[in-house]
Design an enzyme around this catalytic site. Structure first.
Site, mmCIF file in Angstrom:
data_model
loop_
_atom_site.group_PDB
_atom_site.id
_atom_site.type_symbol
_atom_site.label_atom_id
_atom_site.label_comp_id
_atom_site.label_asym_id
_atom_site.label_seq_id
_atom_site.Cartn_x
_atom_site.Cartn_y
_atom_site.Cartn_z
ATOM 1 N N LYS A 184 13.547 0.820 -3.097
ATOM 2 C CA LYS A 184 12.770 1.130 -1.887
ATOM 3 C C LYS A 184 13.020 2.563 -1.448
ATOM 4 C CE LYS A 184 12.394 -2.564 0.940
ATOM 5 N NZ LYS A 184 11.382 -3.185 1.769
ATOM 6 N N CYS A 233 -0.596 7.383 40.286
ATOM 7 C CA CYS A 233 -1.354 7.560 39.052
ATOM 8 C C CYS A 233 -1.613 9.056 38.820
ATOM 9 C CB CYS A 233 -2.672 6.798 39.158
ATOM 10 S SG CYS A 233 -3.814 7.190 37.829
ATOM 11 N N GLU A 279 6.268 0.371 -11.691
ATOM 12 C CA GLU A 279 4.991 0.246 -10.955
ATOM 13 C C GLU A 279 5.240 0.515 -9.480
ATOM 14 O OE1 GLU A 279 3.600 -3.902 -13.113
ATOM 15 O OE2 GLU A 279 4.423 -3.920 -11.101
ATOM 16 N N LYS A 292 5.478 -0.379 -5.634
ATOM 17 C CA LYS A 292 5.685 -1.612 -4.874
ATOM 18 C C LYS A 292 4.704 -1.577 -3.707
ATOM 19 C CE LYS A 292 9.251 -4.502 -2.799
ATOM 20 N NZ LYS A 292 8.518 -4.853 -1.589
ATOM 21 N N CYS A 331 -10.309 4.891 40.028
ATOM 22 C CA CYS A 331 -9.612 5.903 39.234
ATOM 23 C C CYS A 331 -10.523 6.335 38.080
ATOM 24 C CB CYS A 331 -8.316 5.311 38.688
ATOM 25 S SG CYS A 331 -7.502 6.396 37.512
ATOM 26 N N CYS A 377 -2.179 1.476 37.482
ATOM 27 C CA CYS A 377 -2.844 2.123 38.599
ATOM 28 C C CYS A 377 -3.691 1.049 39.273
ATOM 29 C CB CYS A 377 -3.738 3.247 38.073
ATOM 30 S SG CYS A 377 -4.857 3.873 39.317
HETATM 31 S S1 IVH Z 1 6.903 -8.494 -9.111
HETATM 32 C C1 IVH Z 1 9.339 -12.404 -9.833
HETATM 33 N N1 IVH Z 1 5.660 -6.260 -8.656
HETATM 34 O O1 IVH Z 1 7.481 -7.457 -3.450
HETATM 35 C C2 IVH Z 1 8.940 -11.111 -9.265
HETATM 36 N N2 IVH Z 1 6.297 -7.576 -6.789
HETATM 37 O O2 IVH Z 1 10.318 -8.233 -2.694
HETATM 38 C C3 IVH Z 1 7.531 -11.068 -8.864
HETATM 39 N N3 IVH Z 1 5.577 -6.647 -4.619
HETATM 40 O O3 IVH Z 1 7.206 -10.954 -3.317
HETATM 41 C C4 IVH Z 1 7.199 -9.870 -8.080
HETATM 42 N N4 IVH Z 1 4.588 -4.867 -5.424
HETATM 43 O O4 IVH Z 1 5.116 -9.559 -2.829
HETATM 44 C C5 IVH Z 1 6.236 -7.342 -8.099
HETATM 45 N N5 IVH Z 1 4.497 -4.287 -8.425
HETATM 46 C C6 IVH Z 1 5.072 -5.352 -7.873
HETATM 47 C C7 IVH Z 1 5.082 -5.553 -6.479
HETATM 48 C C8 IVH Z 1 5.718 -6.688 -5.965
HETATM 49 C C9 IVH Z 1 4.886 -5.547 -4.341
HETATM 50 C C10 IVH Z 1 6.095 -7.591 -3.605
HETATM 51 C C11 IVH Z 1 5.863 -9.041 -3.905
HETATM 52 C C12 IVH Z 1 7.212 -9.687 -3.911
HETATM 53 C C13 IVH Z 1 8.030 -8.711 -3.148
HETATM 54 C C14 IVH Z 1 9.458 -8.813 -3.586
#
Ligand code: IVH
Length: 683
Positions: free
Chosen positions: A315, A409, A115, A117, A432, A427
């Site tokens: 990341k 200025c 998914e 992030k 101005c 200034c």
């Molecule tokens: S799962 C136990 N899924 O990333 C794990 N987290 O660094 C629960 N985040 O605190 C998190 N997108 O705020 C999960 N698709 C996603 C996410 C996600 C963003 C954030 C979340 C978490 C942080 C972890």
């Protein structure tokens, strides 16, 4: 059937209907009705709920924004801790993640699910028997802040799950984020209002959730996506995918895309696909999250102190590009601050062409060792405005030159100064043109003198053509002069002159705000106007006296005194006064009729805006509040007044319609006119 039974039925129908349209709009992106039709349904429901307050419900779609501002958030312990994810930037480490899992559960077959992030703020929502009862931020993972009243204002979050037999307890976890398009608009509005823009959507989102007044939160373009669970009672999910789909059926938003696969190699390819989609999402995405799809494996896989072993975040590197710094230009803002801006060879970055980057101030240029002509690396790491991260010193040719801030200025050749404790150069010349345009635009803006028809482009023309150099010169403008400007017809010229003329009647506090004294916002202007009653008293005041006033701090105090010490300022004030601008608080003649009374205005009024109504009340010594309580003296109810009217009725607060309200102000209005006439004579 009695009226009451019929009303109850209709209320239930309307609620279900509105919730269905919410789902169609927010979850399925397939609305069936127009916004107007939706508002009509909501209004019918509001009307019925007012008539039959006994059928009120906290989860009614009419109850998203309610209640008075909080003074703090309660701390709440999470029933199931909110863990974080282990992070990696390397695909090799994803291979290790896969090997570790297969070693821990050698006999099992399973899938991975990928998914996006989302770069937002984590939240946990608790639904009991289908009703939203609490929303808590992640906090330290064990305890967070109860931000329920803020979360309720987010339209896409259902107050009630759409299921006839919902689970006893459903805790869902997800991310609150600020829509990227909405973020840009919010920042534009903040800059127009002279406020510091937010650095990126995540900061804006976090800042919004910390606001104590839900009505303010409701104005922020927040949204949410859910991807995990906390405590569950009365429901079991076999797979992550099944959980996501069930949340969606309940009316909760989930990720628009996810990918399933049985090998980590496939996931590596899908991570590239996801990265290429980076700019198609309405939220900022900083990576991908890979999770084991089979939830029965979560327990045997277990977790480390902070994060589960069944999930990992990959990341993406922040997006960077290399380009040439051709020159450094200087922008001069309303308060006279000189900001260096990098003029770059245009380059593609994060889906847009970048030509400029902010350099903030001279110190930053020194710190980063930036020279004109350098090859530089720019980055957009969640930041909307790109920044220079470093100089590629290996590529220097020796022809690069040091940059120094100008000693005058660049717009007006005026003197510049660095104030004690500040990094910025300013200034000092109030005339101005860069400052003048902003000053006049601010003077004419809605929150200040509210001069109809005087927008930014007209201000630009008036200043550039030399017609106006101070707000005072607006009052000397002749119809024929205005007619000579671009795209200016007779009617708009007339309207402008009329708008300028009318602004002479604005209350003193608006004039004071319009003067653009540094650090004096609307609130401080109101306090000063009420305290000193006229400009002469304020002009003579010293910092010590100002500091005795509640809510006026040393920064505002110093700024006010400095402002009135300037000869230029005094000249402008004399000119404004000669033009007939109002420098006296209306109740100066003992007209404090509404003192001790608190008003709440709701619904839309015909002859004035609520803000204008509020001004009239305050000008007569009354107070205004945004929420009804037992301390409210009068509720002024305009058209389509909603829950406040119901609350006022329930509390027995006296309700005035617009006509009655005007009558209450009435005798007083006339007196004010007479006073204004006299003032013209005196000065
Ligand atoms: S799962 C136990 N899924 O990333 C794990 N987290 O660094 C629960 N985040 O605190 C998190 N997108 O705020 C999960 N698709 C996603 C996410 C996600 C963003 C954030 C979340 C978490 C942080 C972890």
């Amino acid at each position: 059937m009695s009226d009451k039974v019929k009303a109850r039925q209709r209320i239930d129908e309307l609620r279900a209907e509105i919730e269905r349209h919410n789902r169609l709009y927010y979850i399925d992106a397939a609305p069936e009705i127009t916004d107007r039709e939706y508002d009509q349904l909501l209004q019918s429901l509001e009307g019925l709920e007012q008539e039959f307050p006994e059928f009120g419900s906290a989860t009614s779609p009419t109850q998203r924004v309610g209640g008075a501002p909080l003074d703090h958030f309660e701390s709440v312990k999470h029933t199931v801790p909110m863990m974080s994810l282990s992070n990696t930037y390397s695909k090799e480490e994803l291979g290790e993640f896969d090997r570790r899992i297969r070693k821990l559960i050698p006999e099992e077959t399973f899938d991975y699910i990928l998914e996006p992030k989302i770069d937002g703020v984590a939240i946990s929502l608790r639904y009991e028997n289908g009703e939203l009862v609490r929303a808590v931020t992640r906090g330290d993972g064990t305890t967070g802040d109860d931000v329920t009243s803020n979360i309720r204002t987010i339209q896409s979050i259902p107050l009630r799950l759409s299921d006839m037999i919902p689970p006893t307890v459903l805790e869902v976890r997800g991310e609150i984020y600020m829509d990227t398009a909405g973020f840009s608009k919010l920042n534009e509005r903040r800059q127009e209002a002279g406020k510091e823009p937010f650095a990126n959507p995540r900061n804006a989102c976090a800042g919004s959730l910390k606001l104590l007044d839900p009505r303010e939160v409701a104005k922020r373009p927040l949204d949410a996506i859910f991807y995990a669970t906390g405590q569950l009672d009365g429901i079991v999910f076999e797979t992550h995918e099944q959980m996501l789909q069930t949340l969606k059926d309940y009316g909760l938003r989930i990720t628009p895309n996810y990918w399933l696969s049985s090998t980590i190699e496939e996931i590596l390819d899908q991570l590239d696909t996801l990265e290429n989609m980076r700019h198609e999402f309405p939220f900022e995405m900083d990576g991908g999250v890979i999770k084991v799809n089979e939830r029965r494996l979560y327990e045997p896989l277990g977790s480390t102190a902070k994060s589960p072993r069944w999930a990992v975040a990959y990341k993406y590197e922040p997006e960077q590009a290399e380009t040439i710094l051709h020159s450094i230009s200087i922008q001069v803002g309303r308060t006279g601050v000189l900001t260096p801006v990098a003029e770059l060879e245009p380059v593609q970055l994060a889906g847009t062409t970048v030509k400029r980057a902010t350099l903030h101030n001279e110190d930053e240029i020194r710190r980063k060792g930036i020279k004109v002509g350098d090859r530089v690396v720019i980055e957009k790491a969640g930041e909307i405005i790109p920044a220079i991260v470093k100089v590629v010193t290996e590529k220097r040719t020796g022809s690069e030159t040091d940059f120094t801030m100008p000693s005058v200025c660049p717009v007006c050749d005026g003197e510049v100064e660095k104030r004690e404790g500040e990094v910025a150069l300013r200034c000092t010349n109030l005339q101005c043109p860069a400052q003048v345009k902003n000053w006049i635009a601010h003077y004419a803006s809605r929150g200040a003198m509210d001069i109809n028809g005087l927008g930014e482009s007209l201000v630009e023309q008036l200043v550039d053509s030399g017609l106006v150099k101070t707000p005072a010169e607006l009052y000397a403008l002749k119809n024929a002069e205005v007619l000579g400007l671009e795209r200016m017809g007779e009617k708009s010229a007339d309207n402008l002159i009329k708008g300028i003329e009318e602004s002479k009647q604005r209350p003193f506090e608006k004039v004071l705000f319009g003067l653009g004294i540094r650090h004096v916002g609307k609130g401080a202007a109101m306090i000063l106007a009420n305290e000193f009653k006229n400009i002469d008293a304020l002009m003579e005041v010293d910092v010590q006296r100002l500091e005795t006033i509640r809510d006026i701090g040393p920064i505002v105090g110093k700024s006010v005194v400095e402002y009135f010490q300037s000869m230029e300022t005094r000249t402008v004030i004399d000119q404004l006064r000669a033009a007939g601008v109002n420098f006296e608080q209306a109740e100066a003649g003992g007209n404090n009729e509404l003192e001790g009374l608190t008003f709440v205005l709701t619904g839309s009024l015909e002859t004035m805006t609520r803000e204008e109504g509020g001004d009239k009340i305050r000008a007569r010594g009354g107070k205004t509040s945004s929420s009804v309580s037992k301390n409210t003296s009068y509720l002024v109810a305009g058209d389509s007044a909603g829950s406040k009217l119901a609350k006022a009725e329930a509390l027995g607060v006296t309700i005035l319609n617009e006509e009655q309200f005007i009558a209450l102000l009435g005798s007083d209005e006339k007196r004010k006119d007479q006073q204004a006439g006299q003032m013209g004579f005196i000065f």
